[in-house]
Design an enzyme around this catalytic site. Structure first.
Site, short mmCIF file in Angstrom:
data_model
loop_
_atom_site.label_atom_id
_atom_site.label_comp_id
_atom_site.label_asym_id
_atom_site.label_seq_id
_atom_site.Cartn_x
_atom_site.Cartn_y
_atom_site.Cartn_z
N HIS A 186 15.87 -13.44 -6.84
CA HIS A 186 15.94 -12.20 -7.62
C HIS A 186 15.94 -12.46 -9.12
CE1 HIS A 186 20.63 -12.40 -7.00
NE2 HIS A 186 20.22 -13.31 -7.85
N ASN A 187 15.25 -11.58 -9.83
CA ASN A 187 15.19 -11.55 -11.30
C ASN A 187 14.40 -12.70 -11.92
OD1 ASN A 187 17.01 -9.41 -11.02
ND2 ASN A 187 18.78 -10.72 -11.38
#
Length: 325
Positions: free
Chosen positions: A247-248
């Site tokens: 994620h991210n």
């Protein structure tokens, strides 16, 4: 890159008093409307954000957010730029407030509203057998979708895209000329939770995956959507098989990532980065432009522009070769 979120429904009205109550803090009577929760970079003046590491001091200095969730040890820093809201566990508090804004954010494991695509709706698109699509899916003309593939609600694919067999795409916006090969999963929630002896607490992920034009994603890849911000794959980047992107993560333009590379969350790659097979990139790192990372390397600190590294921990390739003599 700030793109309106198509995938998660936000609660209508949240006030600062609601946030204080959720965090178990002394209630306040003032009716201050807080529009959303966002990362420091994306937050608007009526949003709430958070600060839990000096790594993000530059973002704190520039943020538009008036209210920042933080720990007491950062209070003196944060109050120079915004009003601090002090908590013991910053990320746990962010999780609670994110769920307050997006109460269904933890309930997206399976979508049951999928149907076979209606050919009149999707003109000039070839579908394989057993394809299922959700509501408000958009697919550009001259695209091909392989057998047994699932495209969940609100996903956008651009023109001339090719999606292989047994692919799952959710919470994703992709550009033109994107290729996604067999058995890849894109847009699932990230591996975020708070360990507890009785029951681990899951962290809501309300971000998206953004795939820019001319990207190729190999077989059996897993790309997690962002938590608050988005996971981004830059234009003309090619990714080999069995790569995991957490994620991210932000991957720049014109990157080449070979098989079995793993990215931990929130790391950022510049443009024209090449990574050899089975390398690992730790979380919250910055890898500069024109960087080459040798196969099997372990990157545990930032790498500046125009650098060639190898080994564990990854070091300048000249030093690595010298140590091997």
């Amino acid at each position: 890159m700030k793109i309106d979120n198509r995938f998660f429904k936000k609660s209508k009205k949240i006030y600062l008093s609601d946030i204080y109550k959720k965090l178990g803090k002394k209630n306040i009577s003032k009716k201050t409307y807080i529009e959303n929760i966002n990362d420091l970079n994306s937050a608007k003046k009526n949003d709430i954000s958070f600060f839990n590491s000096l790594k993000y001091l530059d973002l704190l200095k520039k943020t538009k957010s008036k209210f920042i969730i933080t720990h007491k040890k950062y209070e003196s820093i944060v109050k120079q730029y915004s009003k601090p809201i002090l908590v013991e566990n910053v990320l746990k508090a962010v999780s609670q407030i994110t769920e307050l804004y997006y109460p269904d954010s933890l309930n997206d494991a399976v979508e049951f509203n999928l149907k076979q695509p209606i050919k009149k709706k999707f003109k000039n698109i070839k579908f394989g057998h057993n394809v299922l699509v959700g509501n408000k899916v958009q697919i550009g003309k001259n695209s091909i979708i392989g057998h047994n593939t699932i495209i969940e609600s609100n996903v956008i694919l651009g023109m001339n895209c090719i999606v292989g067999n047994n692919v799952l795409i959710k919470n994703t916006i992709a550009g033109n000329n994107v290729r996604i090969l067999d058995s890849t999963i894109i847009g699932k929630k990230g591996f975020g939770f708070f360990p507890d002896q009785k029951k681990n607490i899951r962290y809501p992920h309300i971000g998206m995956v953004i795939i820019e034009d001319n990207v190729e994603i190999g077989c059996n890849n897993t790309i997690d959507r962002g938590s608050l911000s988005n996971t981004i794959i830059g234009a003309n980047t090619f990714i080999d098989n069995q790569v995991h992107i957490a994620h991210n993560v932000n991957i720049g333009k014109n990157c080449i990532i070979t098989a079995q590379v793993g990215f931990a969350g929130s790391s950022k790659l510049g443009n024209n980065v090449s990574i050899g097979g089975q390398a690992g990139i730790s979380g919250h790192l910055k890898v500069g432009n024109n960087v080459q990372i040798g196969g099997g390397s372990g990157v545990i600190k930032d790498i500046p522009d125009n650098t060639r590294v190898m080994g564990y921990p990854a070091k300048d390739i000249k030093s690595f070769l010298k140590d091997k003599k």
